[in-house]
Design an enzyme around this catalytic site. Structure first.
Site, PDB file in Angstrom:
ATOM      1  N   ARG A  51    -109.553  -2.991 -49.280  1.00  0.00           N
ATOM      2  CA  ARG A  51    -110.054  -3.856 -50.350  1.00  0.00           C
ATOM      3  C   ARG A  51    -109.987  -3.227 -51.738  1.00  0.00           C
ATOM      4  NH1 ARG A  51    -111.929  -5.421 -45.891  1.00  0.00           N
ATOM      5  NH2 ARG A  51    -112.015  -3.184 -45.595  1.00  0.00           N
ATOM      6  N   THR A  52    -110.493  -2.014 -51.850  1.00  0.00           N
ATOM      7  CA  THR A  52    -110.662  -1.466 -53.197  1.00  0.00           C
ATOM      8  C   THR A  52    -109.302  -1.210 -53.845  1.00  0.00           C
ATOM      9  OG1 THR A  52    -112.667  -0.444 -52.368  1.00  0.00           O
ATOM     10  CG2 THR A  52    -111.923   0.260 -54.535  1.00  0.00           C
ATOM     11  N   LYS A  80    -100.447  19.995 -51.512  1.00  0.00           N
ATOM     12  CA  LYS A  80     -99.938  21.364 -51.739  1.00  0.00           C
ATOM     13  C   LYS A  80    -100.986  22.233 -52.395  1.00  0.00           C
ATOM     14  CE  LYS A  80     -95.543  19.220 -52.947  1.00  0.00           C
ATOM     15  NZ  LYS A  80     -94.743  18.927 -54.147  1.00  0.00           N
ATOM     16  N   ARG A 101    -110.213   7.235 -55.549  1.00  0.00           N
ATOM     17  CA  ARG A 101    -111.107   7.387 -54.385  1.00  0.00           C
ATOM     18  C   ARG A 101    -110.848   8.765 -53.797  1.00  0.00           C
ATOM     19  NH1 ARG A 101    -112.166   3.179 -49.581  1.00  0.00           N
ATOM     20  NH2 ARG A 101    -113.344   2.283 -51.308  1.00  0.00           N
ATOM     21  N   HIS A 129    -120.163   4.133 -55.285  1.00  0.00           N
ATOM     22  CA  HIS A 129    -119.031   3.199 -55.232  1.00  0.00           C
ATOM     23  C   HIS A 129    -119.317   2.096 -56.253  1.00  0.00           C
ATOM     24  CE1 HIS A 129    -115.656   1.002 -53.908  1.00  0.00           C
ATOM     25  NE2 HIS A 129    -115.850   0.957 -52.605  1.00  0.00           N
TER      26      HIS A 129
HETATM   27  N1   CP Z   1    -115.560  -2.035 -49.501  1.00  0.00           N
HETATM   28  C1   CP Z   1    -114.592  -1.120 -49.531  1.00  0.00           C
HETATM   29  O1   CP Z   1    -114.682  -0.092 -50.244  1.00  0.00           O
HETATM   30  O2   CP Z   1    -113.523  -1.382 -48.705  1.00  0.00           O
HETATM   31  P1   CP Z   1    -112.246  -0.475 -48.554  1.00  0.00           P
HETATM   32  O3   CP Z   1    -112.700   0.841 -47.934  1.00  0.00           O
HETATM   33  O4   CP Z   1    -111.298  -1.235 -47.673  1.00  0.00           O
HETATM   34  O5   CP Z   1    -111.692  -0.208 -49.930  1.00  0.00           O
END
Ligand code: CP
Length: 309
Positions: A51-52, A80, A101, A129
């Protein structure tokens, strides 16, 4: 230069502004479709995501921009041994904005201190998040019409659930909200969140292991996955993974207007039968996430003078 590493990097006025912009994008997407022409978003994802990452990329494409993507820890020079600082400096040479991320808590903060373009935290370990929280906030706004006076049940893995930590930070800033923290003993909300956020701001909360007992009071039930990737041993994960499974039998205890939310992905914690209940909002959250990421990209690029809207 403004980056968004925690939801607290955005004031409530800024959040209201983002919700307003997302609403305008939903109403008239054509007005926003070319604003980011010639600009690039880099998505640096050193941990899995559906999703993100895809919603950030869809957001940038729908704004007329382009995307550079690292999807997976093994596909960049991080494998590396390149430092986060050097990666951020390098990607700043190619992109106008970065979404990162990382499994290590604090990695996006380190990236933001080195980068010469805005950095957005797209999830760091079990920490924060903030853009999931923006998706959650737009969903709450559209479902409830307000951010205050709500009883919010948070259920599942409250220890490692970064979306829960960010949502508590966000909703604690609005008046008259109350939290019911529903988890097994081993997955309780970390004491630093209780102390530094809830107790520091005098936000009422109670802790329980009983989901059914908590249901009748809730305006919102925010379910979370028990996160296998954060456990040190498989035995503990297997013991705890099915602690809570929301099904239609349990939904019978909920108010007719309670909203069921979940950041997704889900494993077993919400039965598929709940998906067709009108109170299920988790796929609306997915779509709302794209609109709020569009609004955030626009906001941060306007702050550095690269777009006007
Ligand atoms: N909600 C969320 O962060 O989903 P993903 O891990 O698929 O990005």
């Amino acid at each position: 230069m403004k980056s968004v590493i925690s939801i607290l990097d955005l004031s409530t006025d800024e959040i209201d502004d983002l919700v307003r912009t997302a609403g305008k994008i939903i109403q008239r997407p054509q007005d926003y479709s070319g604003i980011c022409k010639g600009l690039k978003l880099a998505t640096l994802f050193f941990e899995p995501s559906t999703r993100t990452r895809l919603s950030f990329e869809a957001a940038m494409y729908e704004l007329g921009g382009n995307v550079l993507s690292v999807a997976g820890a093994d596909t960049s020079s991080a494998a590396k041994g390149e430092s986060i600082r050097d990666t951020a400096l390098t990607v700043s040479c190619y992109a106008d904005i970065i979404a990162m991320r990382h499994p290590k808590e604090g990695a996006p903060l380190v990236a933001s201190s080195a980068a010469t373009v805005p950095v957005i935290n797209a999830g760091d370990g079990g920490h924060n998040h903030p853009t999931q929280t923006l998706a959650d906030l737009l969903t709450i706004h559209r479902e409830k019409g307000r951010f205050s006076g709500l009883t919010i049940g948070l259920c599942g893995d409250l220890k490692f659930g970064r979306t829960v930590h960010s949502l508590i930070q966000a909703m604690s800033r609005y008046p008259d909200n109350r939290f019911v923290l529903i988890s097994p003993e081993e997955l309780k909300l970390p004491s630093y969140v209780k102390k530094d956020v809830l107790q520091a701001q005098g936000v009422p909360y109670e802790q329980t292991t009983d989901l059914v007992g908590a249901m009748p009071d809730l305006d919102i039930l925010y379910m979370t996955r028990v996160q296998r990737e954060r456990f040190f041993n498989e035995e503990d994960y297997l013991r705890l993974k099915d602690s809570y499974i929301l099904d239609m039998r349990k939904m019978a205890y909920a108010r007719p207007d309670m909203s069921v939310m979940h950041p997704l992905p889900r494993v077993n914690e919400i039965s598929v039968e709940v998906d067709s209940d009108p109170r299920a909002c988790y796929f609306k959250q997915v779509l709302n996430g794209k609109y709020m990421r569009m609004a955030l990209i626009l906001y941060l690029l306007r702050e550095v003078g690269k777009v006007e809207y």
